[in-house]
Write a protein that holds these residues in place. Structure first.
Motif, PDB file in Angstrom:
ATOM      1  N   ALA A  97       0.828  -1.205   0.000  1.00  0.00           N
ATOM      2  CA  ALA A  97       0.000   0.000   0.000  1.00  0.00           C
ATOM      3  C   ALA A  97       0.866   1.260   0.000  1.00  0.00           C
ATOM      4  O   ALA A  97       0.592   2.216  -0.732  1.00  0.00           O
ATOM      5  N   GLU A  98       1.919   1.238   0.816  1.00  0.00           N
ATOM      6  CA  GLU A  98       2.835   2.383   0.865  1.00  0.00           C
ATOM      7  C   GLU A  98       3.536   2.575  -0.486  1.00  0.00           C
ATOM      8  O   GLU A  98       3.717   3.697  -0.957  1.00  0.00           O
ATOM      9  N   LEU A  99       3.902   1.490  -1.105  1.00  0.00           N
ATOM     10  CA  LEU A  99       4.563   1.550  -2.408  1.00  0.00           C
ATOM     11  C   LEU A  99       3.638   2.180  -3.447  1.00  0.00           C
ATOM     12  O   LEU A  99       4.059   3.036  -4.235  1.00  0.00           O
ATOM     13  N   GLU A 100       2.368   1.801  -3.413  1.00  0.00           N
ATOM     14  CA  GLU A 100       1.410   2.380  -4.348  1.00  0.00           C
ATOM     15  C   GLU A 100       1.219   3.881  -4.084  1.00  0.00           C
ATOM     16  O   GLU A 100       1.136   4.679  -5.014  1.00  0.00           O
ATOM     17  N   ARG A 101       1.179   4.258  -2.797  1.00  0.00           N
ATOM     18  CA  ARG A 101       1.083   5.690  -2.458  1.00  0.00           C
ATOM     19  C   ARG A 101       2.277   6.461  -3.028  1.00  0.00           C
ATOM     20  O   ARG A 101       2.120   7.554  -3.570  1.00  0.00           O
ATOM     21  N   GLN A 102       3.467   5.888  -2.894  1.00  0.00           N
ATOM     22  CA  GLN A 102       4.664   6.554  -3.411  1.00  0.00           C
ATOM     23  C   GLN A 102       4.590   6.720  -4.925  1.00  0.00           C
ATOM     24  O   GLN A 102       5.004   7.743  -5.459  1.00  0.00           O
ATOM     25  N   LEU A 103       4.055   5.720  -5.604  1.00  0.00           N
ATOM     26  CA  LEU A 103       3.916   5.817  -7.061  1.00  0.00           C
ATOM     27  C   LEU A 103       2.910   6.902  -7.426  1.00  0.00           C
ATOM     28  O   LEU A 103       3.179   7.727  -8.308  1.00  0.00           O
ATOM     29  N   LEU A 104       1.761   6.913  -6.742  1.00  0.00           N
ATOM     30  CA  LEU A 104       0.730   7.904  -7.052  1.00  0.00           C
ATOM     31  C   LEU A 104       1.179   9.319  -6.731  1.00  0.00           C
ATOM     32  O   LEU A 104       0.765  10.269  -7.403  1.00  0.00           O
ATOM     33  N   GLU A 105       2.032   9.462  -5.713  1.00  0.00           N
ATOM     34  CA  GLU A 105       2.563  10.781  -5.362  1.00  0.00           C
ATOM     35  C   GLU A 105       3.806  11.127  -6.183  1.00  0.00           C
ATOM     36  O   GLU A 105       4.437  12.151  -5.948  1.00  0.00           O
ATOM     37  N   GLU A 162      10.851   1.466 -10.721  1.00  0.00           N
ATOM     38  CA  GLU A 162      11.156   1.129  -9.335  1.00  0.00           C
ATOM     39  C   GLU A 162       9.942   0.475  -8.672  1.00  0.00           C
ATOM     40  O   GLU A 162      10.074  -0.494  -7.919  1.00  0.00           O
ATOM     41  N   PHE A 163       8.756   1.001  -8.987  1.00  0.00           N
ATOM     42  CA  PHE A 163       7.537   0.411  -8.439  1.00  0.00           C
ATOM     43  C   PHE A 163       7.425  -1.054  -8.839  1.00  0.00           C
ATOM     44  O   PHE A 163       7.170  -1.921  -8.000  1.00  0.00           O
ATOM     45  N   ASP A 164       7.615  -1.338 -10.124  1.00  0.00           N
ATOM     46  CA  ASP A 164       7.487  -2.714 -10.612  1.00  0.00           C
ATOM     47  C   ASP A 164       8.491  -3.644  -9.937  1.00  0.00           C
ATOM     48  O   ASP A 164       8.146  -4.757  -9.528  1.00  0.00           O
ATOM     49  N   ALA A 165       9.725  -3.188  -9.805  1.00  0.00           N
ATOM     50  CA  ALA A 165      10.760  -4.027  -9.200  1.00  0.00           C
ATOM     51  C   ALA A 165      10.445  -4.317  -7.730  1.00  0.00           C
ATOM     52  O   ALA A 165      10.515  -5.473  -7.284  1.00  0.00           O
ATOM     53  N   ARG A 166      10.092  -3.280  -6.987  1.00  0.00           N
ATOM     54  CA  ARG A 166       9.803  -3.464  -5.558  1.00  0.00           C
ATOM     55  C   ARG A 166       8.500  -4.235  -5.343  1.00  0.00           C
ATOM     56  O   ARG A 166       8.393  -5.040  -4.426  1.00  0.00           O
ATOM     57  N   GLU A 167       7.528  -4.009  -6.227  1.00  0.00           N
ATOM     58  CA  GLU A 167       6.274  -4.744  -6.124  1.00  0.00           C
ATOM     59  C   GLU A 167       6.513  -6.243  -6.361  1.00  0.00           C
ATOM     60  O   GLU A 167       5.965  -7.083  -5.641  1.00  0.00           O
ATOM     61  N   ASP A 168       7.336  -6.573  -7.347  1.00  0.00           N
ATOM     62  CA  ASP A 168       7.656  -7.979  -7.605  1.00  0.00           C
ATOM     63  C   ASP A 168       8.293  -8.634  -6.391  1.00  0.00           C
ATOM     64  O   ASP A 168       7.957  -9.766  -6.036  1.00  0.00           O
ATOM     65  N   GLU A 169       9.206  -7.925  -5.739  1.00  0.00           N
ATOM     66  CA  GLU A 169       9.857  -8.471  -4.538  1.00  0.00           C
ATOM     67  C   GLU A 169       8.837  -8.722  -3.433  1.00  0.00           C
ATOM     68  O   GLU A 169       8.862  -9.770  -2.787  1.00  0.00           O
ATOM     69  N   LEU A 170       7.945  -7.748  -3.222  1.00  0.00           N
ATOM     70  CA  LEU A 170       6.946  -7.896  -2.165  1.00  0.00           C
ATOM     71  C   LEU A 170       5.942  -9.006  -2.476  1.00  0.00           C
ATOM     72  O   LEU A 170       5.549  -9.768  -1.592  1.00  0.00           O
ATOM     73  N   LEU A 171       5.544  -9.110  -3.733  1.00  0.00           N
ATOM     74  CA  LEU A 171       4.620 -10.179  -4.109  1.00  0.00           C
ATOM     75  C   LEU A 171       5.271 -11.552  -3.989  1.00  0.00           C
ATOM     76  O   LEU A 171       4.612 -12.522  -3.580  1.00  0.00           O
ATOM     77  N   ASP A 172       6.561 -11.639  -4.311  1.00  0.00           N
ATOM     78  CA  ASP A 172       7.286 -12.896  -4.116  1.00  0.00           C
ATOM     79  C   ASP A 172       7.332 -13.260  -2.637  1.00  0.00           C
ATOM     80  O   ASP A 172       7.138 -14.417  -2.259  1.00  0.00           O
ATOM     81  N   ARG A 173       7.576 -12.262  -1.804  1.00  0.00           N
ATOM     82  CA  ARG A 173       7.616 -12.491  -0.354  1.00  0.00           C
ATOM     83  C   ARG A 173       6.245 -12.947   0.153  1.00  0.00           C
ATOM     84  O   ARG A 173       6.140 -13.880   0.945  1.00  0.00           O
ATOM     85  N   LEU A 174       5.196 -12.314  -0.321  1.00  0.00           N
ATOM     86  CA  LEU A 174       3.841 -12.679   0.075  1.00  0.00           C
ATOM     87  C   LEU A 174       3.512 -14.111  -0.363  1.00  0.00           C
ATOM     88  O   LEU A 174       2.942 -14.888   0.405  1.00  0.00           O
ATOM     89  N   GLU A 175       3.897 -14.461  -1.573  1.00  0.00           N
ATOM     90  CA  GLU A 175       3.673 -15.827  -2.061  1.00  0.00           C
ATOM     91  C   GLU A 175       4.429 -16.837  -1.205  1.00  0.00           C
ATOM     92  O   GLU A 175       3.910 -17.901  -0.872  1.00  0.00           O
ATOM     93  N   TRP A 176       5.658 -16.508  -0.841  1.00  0.00           N
ATOM     94  CA  TRP A 176       6.478 -17.390   0.000  1.00  0.00           C
ATOM     95  C   TRP A 176       5.813 -17.598   1.364  1.00  0.00           C
ATOM     96  O   TRP A 176       5.747 -18.716   1.870  1.00  0.00           O
ATOM     97  N   ILE A 177       5.326 -16.515   1.947  1.00  0.00           N
ATOM     98  CA  ILE A 177       4.650 -16.598   3.257  1.00  0.00           C
ATOM     99  C   ILE A 177       3.407 -17.471   3.157  1.00  0.00           C
ATOM    100  O   ILE A 177       3.184 -18.353   3.985  1.00  0.00           O
TER     101      ILE A 177
END
Length: 84
Positions: free
Chosen positions: A44-52, A59-74
């Motif tokens: 959510a914070e990452l999306e706010r940073q993109l919108l602002e 950078e958004f795509d790269a960091r989002e991929d990392e977070l989604l990978d982490r979420l999938e792992w969890i």
């Protein structure tokens, strides 16, 4: 016999208490490590940073991929084992 056993094992009583506390610390740490909520908050914070416009789409795509990978792992580790 119970009194004798209690007296003989009395010197290791602090060790048993320490082990019990360490078990609780480990369980709490594992719960927090496998909690997906912080990852959702980071997304959510990452999306706010993109919108602002504080970060760019690349950078958004790269960091989002990392977070989604982490979420999938969890989520994969929180699922009960199949075929049990």
């Amino acid at each position: 016999m119970g009194l004798l056993t209690h007296l003989l094992t009395l010197p290791i009583a602090p060790l048993r208490g320490t082990v019990r506390v360490l078990d609780q610390v480990l369980l709490t740490a594992e719960h927090e490590f496998y909690d997906p909520e912080p990852v959702y908050e980071q997304l959510a914070e990452l999306e706010r940073q993109l919108l602002e416009r504080r970060i760019g789409p690349e950078e958004f795509d790269a960091r989002e991929d990392e977070l989604l990978d982490r979420l999938e792992w969890i989520q994969a580790r929180r699922r009960p084992p199949r075929g049990g």
